[in-house]
Design a protein around this motif. Structure first.
Motif, PDB file in Angstrom:
ATOM      1  N   ARG A 226       0.833  -1.212   0.000  1.00  0.00           N
ATOM      2  CA  ARG A 226       0.000   0.000   0.000  1.00  0.00           C
ATOM      3  C   ARG A 226       0.866   1.259   0.000  1.00  0.00           C
ATOM      4  NH1 ARG A 226      -5.273  -0.450  -1.552  1.00  0.00           N
ATOM      5  NH2 ARG A 226      -5.975  -2.532  -0.975  1.00  0.00           N
ATOM      6  N   GLU A 227       1.928   1.216   0.787  1.00  0.00           N
ATOM      7  CA  GLU A 227       2.818   2.376   0.840  1.00  0.00           C
ATOM      8  C   GLU A 227       3.527   2.579  -0.500  1.00  0.00           C
ATOM      9  OE1 GLU A 227       6.743   3.977   3.329  1.00  0.00           O
ATOM     10  OE2 GLU A 227       5.667   2.171   3.979  1.00  0.00           O
ATOM     11  N   ALA A 228       3.969   1.484  -1.122  1.00  0.00           N
ATOM     12  CA  ALA A 228       4.708   1.579  -2.384  1.00  0.00           C
ATOM     13  C   ALA A 228       3.830   2.038  -3.542  1.00  0.00           C
ATOM     14  CB  ALA A 228       5.343   0.234  -2.716  1.00  0.00           C
ATOM     15  N   THR A 229       2.520   1.803  -3.420  1.00  0.00           N
ATOM     16  CA  THR A 229       1.598   2.166  -4.509  1.00  0.00           C
ATOM     17  C   THR A 229       0.725   3.354  -4.146  1.00  0.00           C
ATOM     18  OG1 THR A 229      -0.020   0.531  -3.703  1.00  0.00           O
ATOM     19  CG2 THR A 229       1.535  -0.206  -5.405  1.00  0.00           C
ATOM     20  N   ASP A 230       1.180   4.161  -3.172  1.00  0.00           N
ATOM     21  CA  ASP A 230       0.431   5.355  -2.739  1.00  0.00           C
ATOM     22  C   ASP A 230      -0.988   5.014  -2.314  1.00  0.00           C
ATOM     23  OD1 ASP A 230       2.618   7.081  -3.248  1.00  0.00           O
ATOM     24  OD2 ASP A 230       2.077   7.202  -5.371  1.00  0.00           O
ATOM     25  N   GLY A 231      -1.134   3.891  -1.646  1.00  0.00           N
ATOM     26  CA  GLY A 231      -2.419   3.503  -1.092  1.00  0.00           C
ATOM     27  C   GLY A 231      -3.329   2.743  -2.044  1.00  0.00           C
ATOM     28  N   ARG A 232      -2.935   2.602  -3.298  1.00  0.00           N
ATOM     29  CA  ARG A 232      -3.821   1.990  -4.290  1.00  0.00           C
ATOM     30  C   ARG A 232      -3.875   0.473  -4.187  1.00  0.00           C
ATOM     31  NH1 ARG A 232      -3.262  -0.494  -9.234  1.00  0.00           N
ATOM     32  NH2 ARG A 232      -4.959  -0.167 -10.741  1.00  0.00           N
ATOM     33  N   GLY A 233      -2.744  -0.191  -4.031  1.00  0.00           N
ATOM     34  CA  GLY A 233      -2.668  -1.640  -4.110  1.00  0.00           C
ATOM     35  C   GLY A 233      -2.265  -2.092  -5.502  1.00  0.00           C
ATOM     36  N   VAL A 234      -2.100  -3.401  -5.669  1.00  0.00           N
ATOM     37  CA  VAL A 234      -1.664  -3.958  -6.956  1.00  0.00           C
ATOM     38  C   VAL A 234      -2.847  -4.555  -7.711  1.00  0.00           C
ATOM     39  CG1 VAL A 234       0.692  -4.433  -6.177  1.00  0.00           C
ATOM     40  CG2 VAL A 234      -1.087  -6.172  -5.871  1.00  0.00           C
ATOM     41  N   ASP A 235      -2.670  -4.704  -9.006  1.00  0.00           N
ATOM     42  CA  ASP A 235      -3.734  -5.266  -9.841  1.00  0.00           C
ATOM     43  C   ASP A 235      -3.838  -6.780  -9.702  1.00  0.00           C
ATOM     44  OD1 ASP A 235      -4.515  -2.785 -11.404  1.00  0.00           O
ATOM     45  OD2 ASP A 235      -2.360  -2.881 -11.828  1.00  0.00           O
ATOM     46  N   VAL A 236      -2.698  -7.443  -9.502  1.00  0.00           N
ATOM     47  CA  VAL A 236      -2.668  -8.907  -9.439  1.00  0.00           C
ATOM     48  C   VAL A 236      -1.758  -9.343  -8.296  1.00  0.00           C
ATOM     49  CG1 VAL A 236      -2.041 -11.043 -10.640  1.00  0.00           C
ATOM     50  CG2 VAL A 236      -3.075  -9.157 -11.924  1.00  0.00           C
ATOM     51  N   VAL A 237      -2.212 -10.324  -7.539  1.00  0.00           N
ATOM     52  CA  VAL A 237      -1.372 -10.983  -6.542  1.00  0.00           C
ATOM     53  C   VAL A 237      -1.250 -12.455  -6.903  1.00  0.00           C
ATOM     54  CG1 VAL A 237      -1.171 -11.747  -4.142  1.00  0.00           C
ATOM     55  CG2 VAL A 237      -1.929  -9.418  -4.633  1.00  0.00           C
ATOM     56  N   VAL A 238      -0.014 -12.961  -6.904  1.00  0.00           N
ATOM     57  CA  VAL A 238       0.248 -14.391  -7.078  1.00  0.00           C
ATOM     58  C   VAL A 238       0.531 -14.972  -5.696  1.00  0.00           C
ATOM     59  CG1 VAL A 238       1.797 -16.125  -8.051  1.00  0.00           C
ATOM     60  CG2 VAL A 238       1.187 -14.098  -9.404  1.00  0.00           C
ATOM     61  N   ASP A 239      -0.374 -15.835  -5.220  1.00  0.00           N
ATOM     62  CA  ASP A 239      -0.234 -16.429  -3.886  1.00  0.00           C
ATOM     63  C   ASP A 239      -0.296 -17.944  -4.003  1.00  0.00           C
ATOM     64  OD1 ASP A 239      -0.551 -17.426  -1.305  1.00  0.00           O
ATOM     65  OD2 ASP A 239      -1.711 -15.705  -0.635  1.00  0.00           O
ATOM     66  N   HIS A 240       0.837 -18.602  -3.759  1.00  0.00           N
ATOM     67  CA  HIS A 240       0.859 -20.059  -3.691  1.00  0.00           C
ATOM     68  C   HIS A 240       1.256 -20.504  -2.282  1.00  0.00           C
ATOM     69  CE1 HIS A 240       5.276 -19.709  -4.094  1.00  0.00           C
ATOM     70  NE2 HIS A 240       4.998 -18.789  -5.000  1.00  0.00           N
ATOM     71  N   VAL A 241       1.154 -19.565  -1.324  1.00  0.00           N
ATOM     72  CA  VAL A 241       1.529 -19.853   0.063  1.00  0.00           C
ATOM     73  C   VAL A 241       0.328 -20.345   0.864  1.00  0.00           C
ATOM     74  CG1 VAL A 241       2.554 -18.906   2.159  1.00  0.00           C
ATOM     75  CG2 VAL A 241       3.342 -18.109  -0.087  1.00  0.00           C
ATOM     76  N   GLY A 242      -0.830 -19.671   0.676  1.00  0.00           N
ATOM     77  CA  GLY A 242      -2.050 -20.160   1.296  1.00  0.00           C
ATOM     78  C   GLY A 242      -2.407 -19.504   2.609  1.00  0.00           C
ATOM     79  N   LYS A 243      -2.644 -20.307   3.620  1.00  0.00           N
ATOM     80  CA  LYS A 243      -3.236 -19.871   4.886  1.00  0.00           C
ATOM     81  C   LYS A 243      -2.505 -18.686   5.517  1.00  0.00           C
ATOM     82  CE  LYS A 243      -4.700 -21.775   9.353  1.00  0.00           C
ATOM     83  NZ  LYS A 243      -4.824 -23.025  10.152  1.00  0.00           N
ATOM     84  N   GLU A 244      -1.183 -18.726   5.555  1.00  0.00           N
ATOM     85  CA  GLU A 244      -0.426 -17.694   6.272  1.00  0.00           C
ATOM     86  C   GLU A 244      -0.501 -16.323   5.609  1.00  0.00           C
ATOM     87  OE1 GLU A 244       3.585 -18.819   6.987  1.00  0.00           O
ATOM     88  OE2 GLU A 244       3.062 -20.487   8.327  1.00  0.00           O
ATOM     89  N   THR A 245      -0.758 -16.278   4.315  1.00  0.00           N
ATOM     90  CA  THR A 245      -0.673 -15.009   3.577  1.00  0.00           C
ATOM     91  C   THR A 245      -1.993 -14.562   2.972  1.00  0.00           C
ATOM     92  OG1 THR A 245      -0.022 -16.247   1.591  1.00  0.00           O
ATOM     93  CG2 THR A 245       1.751 -15.386   2.971  1.00  0.00           C
ATOM     94  N   TRP A 246      -3.031 -15.381   3.043  1.00  0.00           N
ATOM     95  CA  TRP A 246      -4.255 -15.150   2.271  1.00  0.00           C
ATOM     96  C   TRP A 246      -4.901 -13.797   2.555  1.00  0.00           C
ATOM     97  CZ3 TRP A 246      -5.689 -17.624  -1.907  1.00  0.00           C
ATOM     98  CH2 TRP A 246      -6.987 -17.481  -2.386  1.00  0.00           C
ATOM     99  N   ARG A 247      -5.100 -13.456   3.822  1.00  0.00           N
ATOM    100  CA  ARG A 247      -5.775 -12.192   4.155  1.00  0.00           C
ATOM    101  C   ARG A 247      -4.950 -10.995   3.688  1.00  0.00           C
ATOM    102  NH1 ARG A 247     -10.186 -12.246   7.651  1.00  0.00           N
ATOM    103  NH2 ARG A 247      -9.789 -10.060   8.148  1.00  0.00           N
ATOM    104  N   ASP A 248      -3.626 -11.069   3.869  1.00  0.00           N
ATOM    105  CA  ASP A 248      -2.777  -9.962   3.432  1.00  0.00           C
ATOM    106  C   ASP A 248      -2.692  -9.887   1.911  1.00  0.00           C
ATOM    107  OD1 ASP A 248      -2.206  -8.949   5.942  1.00  0.00           O
ATOM    108  OD2 ASP A 248      -0.456 -10.227   6.217  1.00  0.00           O
TER     109      ASP A 248
END
Length: 344
Positions: A226-248
């Motif tokens: 959020r800080e790096a994108t001036d609060g906007r966020g990214v268009d795509v997230v690649v998550d293959h980690v699962g439970k530990e990272t899902w909410r973030d």
């Protein structure tokens, strides 16, 4: 002939390297002299045991390999051809296969996970699961590429539909799929952010094309994004980690963003912020493996050098236990390649 084998599920101590029955080439298959094979986290999970998969023991693991054709039979391959193995097997006749979406095949299975794999001196593989390797491409590089680059290509290009002007966050950039996603996203013209667990891994991710790398052991990556994108966020997230990272991962997305996942190494029972999904109109995509056409597309870029499978270690096949340890303990960046002891 020797092969990596285990006769029961368990820890690394069940892995052996010894005499195995010579493969018999069946109709439509190609007999290959393996020059190099690569490890994936899938090999670790298969060795530990996967729910619903009852393997014939002893089992030879391995989904990635490259080598030279010994006997091509009545196929398009001739003796001496260099080939790499694509491990996704589809029936070719169900409604999904007929629509060109092989990973949705009703009998889809993976070489090395559901059936005997390719971590052996010689293997016999269906001809449709082979990709030609140009003479100037190193066999270790060819062995390291198919599964992770095929999976990453389908995730980003086909499923998430990544566009050149977008930005993407890749979790676990030091792993096989992660480091492939960083390169593919950068090749597509996107701005790439990534997570890594050490300064060394972060530096390598930057060299592969990540603009910013966040240390997930030291900071909340959703806040950092959020800080790096001036609060906007990214268009795509690649998550293959699962439970530990899902909410973030969901919290890292811009409005209208897309999350794509191909696995859940920390567990599949994640807590989902449903309010965030509907209010921000987020899309969540599942992705498994790739079609043969997608594999051809991405490997052509690997062969020409536009994409590069990073190899963290090359080990004799007899030291497969050490390769499994490196994956389990996240030791290093990129792929672990096994070479038959006779090739050393």
């Amino acid at each position: 002939m020797k092969a990596v084998r285990f006769s029961e599920h368990g820890g690394r101590d069940v892995i052996g390297y010894g005499e195995s029955e010579e493969p018999t080439r069946k109709e439509g298959e190609v007999l290959i002299d393996v020059k190099a094979a690569a490890l994936n986290h899938l090999d670790v999970w298969t060795r530990r045991g996967l729910p619903g998969i009852d393997l014939n023991m002893p089992h030879v693991p391995g989904s990635d390999a490259a080598g030279v054709v010994v006997d091509g039979g009545a196929t398009r391959f001739d003796e001496g051809d260099g080939v790499a193995v694509w491990s996704g097997v589809a029936c070719g006749d169900c409604e999904f296969c007929r629509n060109g979406d092989e990973p949705l095949c009703t009998s889809f299975h993976i070489i090395g996970e559901h059936v005997e794999g390719v971590h052996a001196e010689r293997v016999s593989v269906p001809a449709e699961n082979l990709v030609r390797v140009p003479d100037d491409v190193d066999m270790k590089r060819a062995a390291a590429a198919p599964l992770v680059f095929g999976t990453a290509w389908r995730m980003l290009v086909t499923r998430a539909g990544l566009r050149p002007t977008e930005n993407v966050l890749v979790l676990g950039a030091s792993g096989g799929v992660g480091h492939a996603c960083v390169q593919i996203a950068r090749h597509a013209g996107a701005t790439v952010y990534a997570t890594a667990g050490s300064d060394e891994k972060a530096e390598t991710a930057r060299k592969l094309g990540a603009e910013r790398v966040f240390d997930y052991t030291d900071e909340n990556f959703a806040d950092a994004v959020r800080e790096a994108t001036d609060g906007r966020g990214v268009d795509v997230v690649v998550d293959h980690v699962g439970k530990e990272t899902w909410r973030d991962s969901l919290a890292s997305l811009a409005k209208g963003g897309r999350l794509v996942t191909c696995g859940a190494t920390t567990g599949g029972d994640a807590t989902t912020d449903i309010n965030r999904i509907f209010w921000n109109q987020l899309d969540v995509y599942g992705s498994t493996m790739a079609t043969r056409g997608e594999v051809d597309d991405v490997l052509s870029l690997v062969w020409e050098g536009a994409l590069e499978p990073r190899i963290r270690a090359t080990l004799p096949m007899s030291e497969a236990k050490e390769g499994h340890r490196m994956l389990e303990e996240r030791d290093g960046f990129g792929k672990v390649v096994l070479v038959p002891d006779t090739e050393l």
